[in-house]
Motif scaffolding. Structure first.
Motif, short mmCIF file in Angstrom:
data_model
loop_
_atom_site.label_atom_id
_atom_site.label_comp_id
_atom_site.label_asym_id
_atom_site.label_seq_id
_atom_site.Cartn_x
_atom_site.Cartn_y
_atom_site.Cartn_z
N ASP A 6 -0.84 3.79 -7.49
CA ASP A 6 -2.34 3.57 -7.40
C ASP A 6 -2.92 4.40 -6.17
OD1 ASP A 6 -2.56 2.13 -9.63
OD2 ASP A 6 -2.20 0.23 -8.45
N ASN A 8 -2.26 3.73 -3.53
CA ASN A 8 -2.84 2.94 -2.14
C ASN A 8 -1.39 2.24 -1.25
OD1 ASN A 8 -5.69 2.40 -2.64
ND2 ASN A 8 -5.00 1.24 -4.77
N LEU A 9 -0.97 3.25 -1.22
CA LEU A 9 0.50 3.02 -0.28
C LEU A 9 0.06 2.26 0.95
CD1 LEU A 9 3.41 2.88 -0.17
CD2 LEU A 9 3.41 5.13 0.73
N PHE A 10 -0.90 2.94 1.76
CA PHE A 10 -1.69 2.50 2.83
C PHE A 10 -2.80 2.08 2.88
CE2 PHE A 10 2.18 3.93 5.06
CZ PHE A 10 2.55 4.83 4.62
N LEU A 11 -2.93 0.76 3.11
CA LEU A 11 -4.17 0.09 3.37
C LEU A 11 -4.43 -0.75 4.66
CD1 LEU A 11 -4.59 -1.56 -0.27
CD2 LEU A 11 -5.89 0.25 0.61
N ARG A 12 -5.70 -0.72 5.02
CA ARG A 12 -5.83 -1.56 6.13
C ARG A 12 -6.08 -3.11 5.60
NH1 ARG A 12 -10.45 0.33 9.45
NH2 ARG A 12 -11.40 0.65 7.77
N ARG A 13 -5.64 -4.09 6.25
CA ARG A 13 -5.95 -5.42 5.67
C ARG A 13 -7.33 -5.64 5.30
NH1 ARG A 13 -1.66 -8.66 5.68
NH2 ARG A 13 0.34 -8.01 7.06
N GLY A 14 -7.75 -6.33 4.27
CA GLY A 14 -9.00 -6.61 4.01
C GLY A 14 -9.77 -5.65 3.03
N ASP A 15 -8.91 -4.30 3.06
CA ASP A 15 -9.68 -3.39 2.14
C ASP A 15 -9.38 -3.76 0.61
OD1 ASP A 15 -10.50 -1.82 4.15
OD2 ASP A 15 -8.87 -0.11 4.16
N VAL A 17 -8.48 -3.57 -3.29
CA VAL A 17 -7.86 -2.43 -4.21
C VAL A 17 -8.65 -2.44 -5.38
CG1 VAL A 17 -5.67 -2.18 -5.25
CG2 VAL A 17 -5.66 -3.34 -3.03
N ASP B 50 -5.93 -9.59 -1.27
CA ASP B 50 -5.23 -10.04 -0.07
C ASP B 50 -4.88 -11.48 -0.28
OD1 ASP B 50 -5.03 -7.69 1.10
OD2 ASP B 50 -6.48 -8.06 2.72
N ARG B 155 -12.55 -17.14 4.40
CA ARG B 155 -11.89 -15.89 4.06
C ARG B 155 -12.14 -15.07 5.45
NH1 ARG B 155 -12.65 -10.73 2.84
NH2 ARG B 155 -10.97 -9.74 1.60
N THR B 167 -0.16 -1.60 6.81
CA THR B 167 0.73 -2.15 5.94
C THR B 167 0.82 -1.37 4.63
OG1 THR B 167 -1.13 -3.47 5.17
CG2 THR B 167 -0.03 -4.18 7.29
#
Lengths: 311, 171
Positions: A6, A8-15, A17, B50, B155, B167
């Protein structure tokens, strides 16, 4: 080169998908389990009822805990609804009070007369009913059932079958009792059947719940003299409820008579459980014991042995 | 506060589930709106990539409601799983406007309520009165306007501060 899943290997938390989550096989498994449980419930499997009631008993302390913060919210809601209805309620109470004043005097007179007549006829005094008052901790009013859970159980001598009332009249009866909680089947429930007497002629009938707000009256004799507004009370037939517990008044049309309950079963706070033991149960138990004893005698005693029975 | 972030979806669903059985003094026919509130939470958290809200938690929440409402076991469990499946489908629809997202949520509530009515009718083998269900669905849609922002606050409170930490994506 392996394609990145997809992208989406590297995502910032909160982004977010875009592709979203995927359904896993466990979802299908849980659907099958749910459908299976529902089917067992439909077949009224004994195990289901037992497990459900045991689980409900375990969850009671949690519910009691959740009730604490919820109580003020509920109180605010009640205050608002009371304020809205205050004008109408005061007018109704004034009318009712006027009517009751004249009835009070009449009731005193009749009470004295009844006591006098009972003394003359040496009538056996009525059974004095003990009771326990308990708080409603959970409600269940969906498509399936109309019942409430109260925080008094076998530990407070509450047993299955006991009638439950509040200040306005009969509410229902106990159908499940564990050590600390009991379930009350409301008079509006689909499975509720209460023998009643209607109006001044004490016409007999059965109050049958249909999960609606106004239960219907069934099995009324043809040509029975009842009218809209007649009082409806328990008849005591069958021994499940004591006679004379008020329920409400006849409402709707006489072709499909219904009862407007006096007790607001949707807004129950505290209810009282009457310790009313079915008098017929003792009688049937006694008869059953006698029968069993008789059968035992038949076996034990050679006197009653059938003649010519082959050995 | 990692555990809080981890458990917030579960806590919110459990709290709304328990609130659905408390005696709020609502009329019996209006009470159906209460079990629809966890549906809003299930939908909201399932959309969030998440958030940790596995299927079995949704199933157990429904089963708890079945136990406490004395209804047939599996009824609310199936309804909540359906809500979960609807949310999985909705997570693939990309809508950028707030109004669009709320409309999608309203559609999901309507769909889940229709499923609940159909399942109850199937249980009794007769078509039940759909009016209380429709009324409750409409009330739940309006309730969502209040519940969703609260869930968003939860959230943002439980979310760790945004950094440049990278990550591995779960897809």
């Amino acid at each position: 080169m392996a394609r990145l899943k997809d992208d989406n290997l590297f995502l910032r938390r909160g982004d977010s998908v875009t592709a979203g989550k995927r359904a896993r096989p466990v979802l299908l498994l849980l659907v099958f389990v749910g459908a299976g449980l529902m089917l067992l419930s439909r077949l009224d499997h004994g195990m289901i009822g037992d497990v459900r009631w045991r689980a409900a008993s375990w969850l009671t302390p949690v519910l009691q805990g959740v009730m604490i913060p919820a109580a003020p919210v509920r109180e605010i809601g009640r205050t608002i609804s009371t304020q809205v209805d205050l004008g109408n309620e005061l007018a109704r109470l004034a009318r009712e009070n006027q009517k009751l004043e004249s009835w009070k005097w009449r009731a005193h007179q009749l009470e004295a007369k009844v006591a006098e007549l009972e003394a003359l006829a040496k009538v056996v005094p009525e059974q004095k009913l003990d009771f326990v008052t308990s708080r409603v901790i959970a409600e269940s009013s969906g498509a399936f059932v109309r019942s409430v859970t109260i925080d008094a159980g076998r530990g407070r001598n509450v047993k299955e079958g006991y009638p439950v009332i509040n200040a306005d009249g009969l509410v229902g009866r106990i159908v499940d009792a564990s050590q600390n909680v009991s379930r009350v089947l409301l008079a509006t429930d689909l499975n509720s059947r209460i023998p009643v007497q209607i109006g001044p002629n004490a016409v007999r009938g059965i109050l049958a719940g249909d999960n609606g707000p106004r239960p219907k009256i069934i099995y009324v004799p043809d040509g029975a003299n009842i009218a809209v507004g007649d009082d409806v009370a328990t008849s005591g037939t069958g021994g499940l409820f004591p006679a004379g517990l008020r329920l409400g008044t006849v409402a709707g049309s006489l072709s499909d008579p219904r009862v407007q309950l006096r007790a607001d079963v949707d807004r129950l706070d505290y209810v009282s459980v009457l310790f009313y033991a079915d008098p017929f149960r003792d009688l049937t138990d006694d008869l059953a014991n006698r029968k069993t004893a008789g059968e035992a005698n038949n076996v034990a005693s050679p006197v009653f042995a059938p003649i010519g029975k082959p050995k | 506060m990692m555990w809080l972030r981890f458990l917030m979806p579960v806590i919110s669903v459990v709290v709304l589930t328990l609130a659905a059985v408390l005696p709020w003094g609502l009329a019996a026919e209006d009470r159906f709106v209460l079990p629809l509130l966890p549906v809003i939470a299930i939908y909201r958290w399932t959309l969030d990539a998440d958030a940790w809200l596995p299927e079995w938690v949704v199933f157990l929440a429904g089963l708890t409601l079945d136990v406490l409402t004395q209804g047939p076991l599996g009824y609310w469990a199936l309804v909540y799983l359906f809500a979960y499946a609807v949310a999985l489908f909705a997570s693939r629809v990309r809508i950028d406007t707030v109004f669009g997202r709320m409309a999608l949520l309203a559609g999901a509530i309507g769909l889940v309520t229709a499923f609940a009515w159909l399942l109850a009718s199937l249980y009794f083998l007769q078509m039940l009165n759909w009016a209380p269900y429709a009324r409750s669905a409409i009330v739940a849609m309006f309730a969502a306007i209040l519940v969703v922002p609260v869930l968003d606050i939860l959230r943002s409170v439980s979310k760790p501060p945004r950094g440049i930490r990278l990550t591995r994506g779960s897809g």
